[in-house]
Write a protein that holds these residues in place. Structure first.
Motif, short mmCIF file in Angstrom:
data_model
loop_
_atom_site.label_atom_id
_atom_site.label_comp_id
_atom_site.label_asym_id
_atom_site.label_seq_id
_atom_site.Cartn_x
_atom_site.Cartn_y
_atom_site.Cartn_z
N GLY A 3 0.80 -1.22 0.00
CA GLY A 3 0.00 0.00 0.00
C GLY A 3 0.83 1.27 0.00
N ASP A 34 1.69 -7.98 4.30
CA ASP A 34 0.24 -8.15 4.19
C ASP A 34 -0.42 -8.42 5.54
OD1 ASP A 34 0.25 -7.73 1.45
OD2 ASP A 34 0.50 -9.86 0.99
N GLY A 132 -4.10 -4.16 7.25
CA GLY A 132 -4.93 -3.06 6.78
C GLY A 132 -5.17 -1.94 7.78
N GLN A 133 -4.83 -2.13 9.04
CA GLN A 133 -5.10 -1.13 10.08
C GLN A 133 -4.34 0.18 9.84
OE1 GLN A 133 -4.08 -2.40 14.04
NE2 GLN A 133 -4.90 -0.55 15.00
N GLN A 135 -3.05 1.33 7.03
CA GLN A 135 -3.54 1.98 5.82
C GLN A 135 -4.84 2.74 6.12
OE1 GLN A 135 -2.26 -1.05 6.00
NE2 GLN A 135 -0.87 -1.37 4.28
N GLU A 136 -5.73 2.16 6.94
CA GLU A 136 -6.97 2.83 7.32
C GLU A 136 -6.68 4.11 8.10
OE1 GLU A 136 -9.71 0.27 9.38
OE2 GLU A 136 -9.49 -1.30 7.85
#
Length: 186
Positions: A3, A34, A132-133, A135-136
């Motif tokens: 990302g 990932d 994903g945390q 990136q959020e």
């Protein structure tokens, strides 16, 4: 790279980040994949000398010779971030993160480290994010993501690290360096 994030980059806490663990912090990313991300807070020195906790490592670390609060996770553990000497990237116990910057295994005898490491800093705990945390949080505006320099990791006085890193950024991002803590009071 995940990302747009990769090890060696810095996260600068934005004024929108409300978590007190990270207010005004600069975080060095050490691992991004990932499954999540891991880093250490660079600008939170403690008052505890490294020598009191890790004995002879106190003679090897960069000044100030104190433990740094690397983050709120696993604060009873320690991570050593080192800058390898040119050619020292293959030294025993050293794992490169970005160029000559890497992690040093603290189980490595200190006599094997001398001559292979130019600089060393030890952090108690780390900052971690699940898949994903991070990136959020970046999309929410909680972090500014910028390139890091080895000098950022090993500064003697870290009080102005956030502002100094912000000042060297291109464009509008540099203007945040002079932003008051509470713009409403301006």
């Amino acid at each position: 790279m995940v990302g747009g994030l990769e090890a060696g980059m810095l996260l600068l806490a934005s004024p929108d980040l409300l978590d007190p663990n990270f207010a005004d912090t600069v975080v060095l990313l050490l691992d991004v994949n990932d499954e999540g991300a891991l880093g250490v807070v660079l600008n939170r020195p403690s008052a505890l000398p490294v020598s009191e906790v890790l004995g002879e490592w106190g003679d090897v670390v960069e000044e100030p010779e104190v433990l740094f609060q690397g983050g709120p996770v696993s604060t009873d553990g320690a991570l050593a971030v080192a800058l390898a000497t040119p050619g020292g990237e293959d030294a025993v116990g050293f794992r490169a993160v970005a160029d000559r910057l890497g992690l040093l295994d603290l189980d490595t005898p200190t006599e094997l480290v001398v001559g292979t490491v130019e600089r060393l800093r030890i952090f108690a705990g780390y900052a971690g994010w699940g898949a994903g945390q991070l990136q959020e949080e970046i999309e929410e505006g909680s972090w500014y993501v910028v390139p890091g320099l080895p000098e950022d990791v090993f500064r003697l006085d870290t009080r102005d690290l956030w502002r100094d890193v912000m000042r060297r950024q291109p464009g509008d991002l540099a203007m945040h360096a002079t932003r008051p803590a509470d713009p409403e009071l301006n």
